[in-house]
Design a protein around this motif. Structure first.
Motif, mmCIF file in Angstrom:
data_model
loop_
_atom_site.group_PDB
_atom_site.id
_atom_site.type_symbol
_atom_site.label_atom_id
_atom_site.label_comp_id
_atom_site.label_asym_id
_atom_site.label_seq_id
_atom_site.Cartn_x
_atom_site.Cartn_y
_atom_site.Cartn_z
ATOM 1 N N ILE A 209 0.837 -1.198 0.000
ATOM 2 C CA ILE A 209 0.000 0.000 0.000
ATOM 3 C C ILE A 209 0.872 1.249 0.000
ATOM 4 O O ILE A 209 0.633 2.203 -0.750
ATOM 5 N N VAL A 210 1.894 1.240 0.852
ATOM 6 C CA VAL A 210 2.781 2.407 0.945
ATOM 7 C C VAL A 210 3.517 2.623 -0.377
ATOM 8 O O VAL A 210 3.582 3.752 -0.894
ATOM 9 N N LEU A 211 4.077 1.561 -0.926
ATOM 10 C CA LEU A 211 4.826 1.705 -2.171
ATOM 11 C C LEU A 211 3.928 2.162 -3.319
ATOM 12 O O LEU A 211 4.313 3.022 -4.121
ATOM 13 N N ALA A 212 2.722 1.604 -3.412
ATOM 14 C CA ALA A 212 1.801 2.017 -4.468
ATOM 15 C C ALA A 212 1.450 3.497 -4.328
ATOM 16 O O ALA A 212 1.353 4.224 -5.323
ATOM 17 N N THR A 213 1.272 3.952 -3.082
ATOM 18 C CA THR A 213 0.963 5.358 -2.840
ATOM 19 C C THR A 213 2.138 6.253 -3.214
ATOM 20 O O THR A 213 1.969 7.294 -3.864
ATOM 21 N N VAL A 214 3.331 5.853 -2.808
ATOM 22 C CA VAL A 214 4.522 6.644 -3.117
ATOM 23 C C VAL A 214 4.757 6.722 -4.623
ATOM 24 O O VAL A 214 4.983 7.802 -5.182
ATOM 25 N N PHE A 215 4.692 5.578 -5.289
ATOM 26 C CA PHE A 215 4.910 5.577 -6.738
ATOM 27 C C PHE A 215 3.813 6.364 -7.456
ATOM 28 O O PHE A 215 4.081 7.070 -8.429
#
Length: 386
Positions: A209-215
């Motif tokens: 979730i965090v990586l998808a949000t950051v990207f």
């Protein structure tokens, strides 16, 4: 198996061709195509945005196929799809045929851009794929530098329809044989080696979730600035000449940052590189907002460097966090929100810039990337090993 340098060079060259003849096509083709078909630019860019949306929706499927069959055959097939889409574009006569052509190109983008190349490298080299991913981006960092002048040259000599045929021929005589003959067939990792963090039906891990949000946030900023950078700088008080000069440094800044990643940062944690990448744009935005147009060039250099490193982080950070098993599907899932959102990024940023002013626009982009920087710290303090 071919030497790693041959495989990386092959993927870098074919990625340069893929990006230059698809993603970077719209900026040069919009005027002549719209004029010939008697369409407003909004129709052309609306169809282009729909193609980006389609590519995002297809990302997870593409990743799953690469995990199962390896990247060679998928990338080879995309060369044919790109060629077919470009040939259809050359025959476009109205909105329907234009939409069909871009739909084919969108399918190709979903299966054949960076995520597919990164997944191919991960399937071949496992956790040792970090340098290969960086090497691919070093080549493809020049996609706009090569693609825009080539499209312009083709249009000047053959018209935009002939230019489409020219790009299609390049996919058939360069992209197709290179992907098929120079990329070895990967042996998929057995399912039992999949890491604990692999996505499954039980839910999506917090890290995903965090990586998808950051990207998603950083890619939206990148797409918005790609469309409005000169306008933003002029709105801040820079002259047209300075805005153009500063904008021309974006590509070199991206490539220079990737060289730093390839040489000086290759042995440090990918998480540290990602955090550094996300903090560069907010720093540049702060300098530009406070000191005005005198900081136009430093802003572009910082933004470009961060953007260049983030492209690498999209490939290396999931590999370091989760390992190579299931990498294709995972990166497809991580990139899908960004691809879906990026279609609206230029429009939204333009509205903020026109109605709220350049400082508010910088506050928005700086906040998105600054929050992305902070979000990466929620993934743990202990740095990952490359």
């Amino acid at each position: 198996m071919p030497r790693r340098s041959v495989v990386v060079s092959t993927l870098g060259i074919t990625q340069t061709l893929a990006w230059g003849s698809t993603y970077y096509l719209a900026a040069v083709f919009a005027d002549p195509v719209s004029r010939t078909l008697r369409l407003q630019h909004a129709w052309f860019f609306g169809i282009f945005s729909a193609a980006l949306l389609l590519s995002g929706l297809l990302g997870p499927l593409a990743g799953r196929m690469i995990d199962k069959y390896g990247g060679r055959d998928v990338l080879t097939a995309t060369s044919l799809v790109f060629a077919a889409g470009l040939i259809c574009l050359s025959f476009a006569s109205g909105i329907a045929s234009l939409a069909l052509a871009w739909a084919l190109i969108g399918i190709g983008m979903g299966f054949g851009l960076y995520d597919a190349a990164f997944a191919t490298a991960a399937g071949l080299y496992g956790r040792e794929a970090r340098n290969a991913i960086t090497g691919i981006t070093l080549f493809a960092g020049f996609a706009s530098t090569v693609g825009w002048p080539t499209s312009t040259l083709f249009i000047e000599h053959f018209g935009w329809r002939g230019a489409c045929i020219g790009w299609a021929v390049l996919h058939l005589v360069i992209g197709l044989p290179m992907n098929r003959l120079l990329i070895p067939k990967a042996v998929p990792l057995p399912p039992e080696k999949a890491p604990e963090h692999a996505p499954d039906a039980s839910g999506i891990p917090w890290t995903m979730i965090v990586l998808a949000t950051v990207f998603g946030a950083t890619w939206c900023v990148s797409t918005a600035l790609a469309a409005h950078l000169p306008r933003l700088l002029e709105a801040m008080g820079a002259t047209t000449a300075v805005a153009i000069l500063a904008g021309s440094l974006l590509g070199p800044a991206q490539v220079a940052a990737r060289m730093v990643e390839f040489t000086l940062l290759r042995r440090i944690s990918p998480m540290i590189s990602a955090r550094l990448a996300t903090v560069l744009h907010p720093l540049g935005a702060l300098l530009l907002a406070v000191f005005g147009p005198v900081m136009a060039i430093p802003f572009v250099l910082l933004h470009g460097a961060g953007n260049g490193m983030l492209t690498i982080a999209r490939g290396t950070l999931p590999l370091a966090l989760f390992g190579p098993a299931g990498y294709g599907l995972r990166t497809g899932l991580l990139s899908a929100p960004a691809r879906i959102l990026q279609g609206g990024a230029p429009l939204l940023f333009g509205l903020v810039l026109d109605n709220g002013g350049p400082v508010l626009a910088l506050v928005c982009t700086g906040s998105l990337t600054g929050l992305s920087f902070l979000a990466l710290f929620t993934l743990g303090r202990r740095p990952l090993r490359p």
